[in-house]
Design a protein around this motif. Structure first.
Motif, short mmCIF file in Angstrom:
data_model
loop_
_atom_site.label_atom_id
_atom_site.label_comp_id
_atom_site.label_asym_id
_atom_site.label_seq_id
_atom_site.Cartn_x
_atom_site.Cartn_y
_atom_site.Cartn_z
N LEU A 90 49.11 -37.25 -98.46
CA LEU A 90 49.56 -36.42 -97.33
C LEU A 90 49.66 -37.26 -96.06
CD1 LEU A 90 47.52 -33.12 -97.80
CD2 LEU A 90 49.95 -33.47 -98.18
N ALA A 91 48.91 -38.35 -95.97
CA ALA A 91 48.94 -39.20 -94.77
C ALA A 91 50.27 -39.94 -94.66
CB ALA A 91 47.79 -40.21 -94.84
N ALA A 92 50.86 -40.27 -95.80
CA ALA A 92 52.10 -41.05 -95.78
C ALA A 92 53.28 -40.23 -95.31
CB ALA A 92 52.38 -41.58 -97.18
N LYS A 146 36.31 -31.67 -100.04
CA LYS A 146 34.86 -31.74 -100.16
C LYS A 146 34.32 -30.52 -100.89
CE LYS A 146 34.14 -34.33 -95.90
NZ LYS A 146 33.61 -34.26 -94.52
N LYS A 147 34.81 -29.34 -100.51
CA LYS A 147 34.32 -28.10 -101.12
C LYS A 147 34.74 -28.02 -102.59
CE LYS A 147 34.16 -25.50 -96.87
NZ LYS A 147 35.05 -25.05 -95.84
N VAL A 148 35.98 -28.37 -102.87
CA VAL A 148 36.48 -28.30 -104.25
C VAL A 148 35.76 -29.31 -105.14
CG1 VAL A 148 38.51 -28.66 -105.69
CG2 VAL A 148 38.71 -27.34 -103.60
N GLU A 181 42.90 -30.75 -92.80
CA GLU A 181 42.47 -29.51 -93.45
C GLU A 181 42.24 -29.75 -94.94
OE1 GLU A 181 44.52 -25.26 -94.36
OE2 GLU A 181 44.84 -26.08 -92.35
N ALA A 182 43.10 -30.56 -95.54
CA ALA A 182 42.99 -30.85 -96.97
C ALA A 182 41.73 -31.65 -97.27
CB ALA A 182 44.22 -31.62 -97.44
N GLN A 183 41.35 -32.55 -96.37
CA GLN A 183 40.13 -33.33 -96.59
C GLN A 183 38.89 -32.44 -96.57
OE1 GLN A 183 40.55 -36.37 -93.58
NE2 GLN A 183 41.11 -37.89 -95.12
N THR A 186 48.26 -27.03 -99.44
CA THR A 186 48.02 -27.47 -98.07
C THR A 186 48.92 -28.66 -97.72
OG1 THR A 186 45.73 -26.80 -98.30
CG2 THR A 186 46.24 -28.23 -96.47
N THR A 187 49.42 -28.65 -96.49
CA THR A 187 50.26 -29.77 -96.03
C THR A 187 49.57 -30.57 -94.93
OG1 THR A 187 51.39 -28.29 -94.49
CG2 THR A 187 52.42 -28.65 -96.64
#
Length: 85
Positions: free
Chosen positions: A83-85, A49-51, A43-45, A38-39
């Motif tokens: 990913l935020a950076a 949570k699920k993972v 969506e990654a956040q 994921t980029t």
């Protein structure tokens, strides 16, 4: 070969549990790979949570070691924050 009824039952139940454990572990590994691909950070956040929940469940059931779950969660959280950076 087992001769007692209880031993035969234990073989059957162990096989059923083994199959379920392998399924859960494999689906968790797939979810981890999907998260790493994921980029988009938002969506990654959500996926994190699920993972994390999946990893905690595997560690609780001793399917994977608790330290392995912690290491995976840590590295994935680090990945998502990068990913935020």
């Amino acid at each position: 070969m087992a001769n007692h009824k209880s031993a035969l039952k234990r073989i059957r139940s162990n096989e059923a549990k083994r199959v379920l454990n392998r399924y859960q572990a494999k689906s968790t590994r797939t979810a981890i790979k999907k998260l790493r691909a994921t980029t988009n950070q938002s969506e990654a956040q959500e996926q994190l949570k699920k993972v994390s929940s999946m990893l905690d469940r595997l560690a609780k059931k001793n399917i994977i070691h608790k330290n392995k779950a912690a290491n995976n969660k840590s590295s994935l959280a680090k990945f998502v924050s990068s990913l935020a950076a």
